[in-house]
Design an enzyme around this catalytic site. Structure first.
Site: not given
Ligand code: COA
Length: 389
Positions: A79, A111, A233
């Site tokens: 991709e 993916c 994945h």
């Molecule tokens: N200690 C431990 N865990 C922590 C933390 C800390 N200090 N602070 C946050 N977290 C946890 C959150 O609770 C969350 O866990 P949960 O999902 O089990 O609730 C996790 O860390 C991620 O936090 P979140 O607020 O969701 O992070 P974000 O808004 O920055 O987004 C992604 C994370 C992965 C969605 C973002 O990086 C993204 O969009 N990535 C690309 C898309 C992707 O990979 N999607 C996956 C499906 S294909």
């Protein structure tokens, strides 16, 4: 007749950034990246490693002179295409010196695409017992500096030779695919970074897994207890665990829960240090499982493939006799261990130079193993590759 994965290898670039360092630089608690997302290091691609060179580097160690004669199809799943018309499989076919009477094409569905590539290879080989198909999953996962997706980037390629009498795993015909039109992650033509709705992408992934798994279990009268391990994945290691947790809760015995949770940890050992490699992530996870977990020939493995947009697929494989002998654990662990750590500042420089196609070979190649393919230059919009001398 058995058809499946005969050879399996991965390649990752020689550079990584430490996720705790990245968290500090972004003013984020490191535990969010290390525990919340579940990533410890993230592979960084220099401008000299694109999907073609990484794909060729993944395939080269597993392709024999005889294979070059027997391979009649090369499929690259990606991709992060570098061209909207020419398939990167054509360039990889050339770099590897595969005989000319071959089909070469590129496949896309976020993916997911390596999975239909494997299924297509399997069907294609039914009437062709002496031929082989090379399937490569190669991607540079890039969301942009300081973006929400930044901690879930990475780069790398996985190469697989699909053949009759496979040395690693036999593939079965019992797959179930699930398609749902959803805008969780997409990259409009011309955009260098994807657009992503992070929360929706996590929910869509879990929904797709549940639909695929439930339909699979219903159609084929299977339960979780039938599997030695499930591979997912892995955009980040927490993601597959969330999907697994969503079906483990009340349906499985304690033994099954412990077995699938333990094997998931082994199946993400490598991914934790590489990050997301998009199309190759599931197959890097499979390598990680096979090389880091105590499994036996005859064990049944379930694989869940997911591509945003979205298509999910659950399918199964059975491990072949002597499958461990076909894997180069030492080389894989050395590749992970010998990479060079970049400071966050260096990572940012690499990142910008990749987007702008600015070459600085002395800097980038200083730790490249000899013989590796790399992108040497782009001139008149033509990409030229060479090997490290
Ligand atoms: N200690 C431990 N865990 C922590 C933390 C800390 N200090 N602070 C946050 N977290 C946890 C959150 O609770 C969350 O866990 P949960 O999902 O089990 O609730 C996790 O860390 C991620 O936090 P979140 O607020 O969701 O992070 P974000 O808004 O920055 O987004 C992604 C994370 C992965 C969605 C973002 O990086 C993204 O969009 N990535 C690309 C898309 C992707 O990979 N999607 C996956 C499906 S294909």
């Amino acid at each position: 007749m058995t058809i499946g994965i005969d050879q399996l290898n991965f390649y990752i670039p020689n550079f990584y950034v430490d996720m705790a360092e990245l968290a500090k630089a972004r003013d984020v608690d490191p535990n969010k990246f290390l525990i919340g997302i579940g990533q410890t290091e993230m592979a960084v691609s220099p401008v000299s490693q694109d999907i073609v060179s990484m794909g060729a580097n993944a395939a080269q160690p597993i392709i024999t002179e005889q294979d070059k004669k027997n391979i009649t199809m090369v499929i690259v799943a990606t991709e992060s295409a570098i061209d909207s018309a020419k398939a990167s499989a054509v360039q990889i076919h050339h770099l590897l010196g595969i005989q000319p009477f071959a089909r070469c094409l590129e496949m896309k569905e976020a993916c997911y695409a390596a999975t239909p590539a494997i299924q297509m290879a399997k069907d294609y080989l039914v009437p062709r017992p002496n031929e082989k198909v090379l399937v490569i999953a190669s991607d540079t996962a890039r969301y942009g500096l300081n973006s929400g997706g930044e901690p879930t980037q990475g780069a790398g390629a996985v190469a697989m030779v699909i053949s009759h009498n496979p040395r690693i795993a036999e593939l079965h015909d019992d797959s179930v695919a699930f398609t749902e039109d959803v805008y969780d992650f997409w990259r409009p033509s011309g955009e260098i970074y994807p657009l992503v709705d992070g929360k929706l992408s996590k929910d869509a992934y879990i929904h797709s897994f549940q639909e695929s798994w439930n339909e699979y279990a219903k159609r084929y009268h299977k339960s979780l207890s039938d599997f030695a391990a499930l591979c997912f994945h892995v955009p980040f290691t927490k993601m597959g665990q969330k999907a697994l947790d969503s079906i483990l809760t009340d349906t499985a015995s304690e033994d099954t829960q412990a077995r699938l949770n333990d094997s998931y940890k082994s199946a993400t050992d490598y991914n934790r240090y590489v990050g997301n490699i998009y199309t190759g992530s599931l197959y890097l996870s499979l390598i990680s499982l096979l090389e880091n977990h105590d499994l036996n020939a005859g064990d049944h493995i379930g694989l869940f493939s997911y591509g945003s947009g979205s298509v999910g697929e659950f399918y199964t494989a059975t491990l072949s006799d002597g499958f461990k002998d076909a894997l180069d654990v030492e080389a894989h662990q050395a590749m992970l261990k010998n990479r060079k750590a970049l400071s966050v500042e260096e990572y940012e420089t690499f990142f910008k130079r990749f987007d702008n196609l600015e070459f600085d070979h002395d800097r980038e190649l200083e730790v490249e193993p000899k013989g590796n393919f790399y992108l040497k230059e782009v001139s008149d919009n033509i990409r030229y590759y060479d090997t490290v001398k």
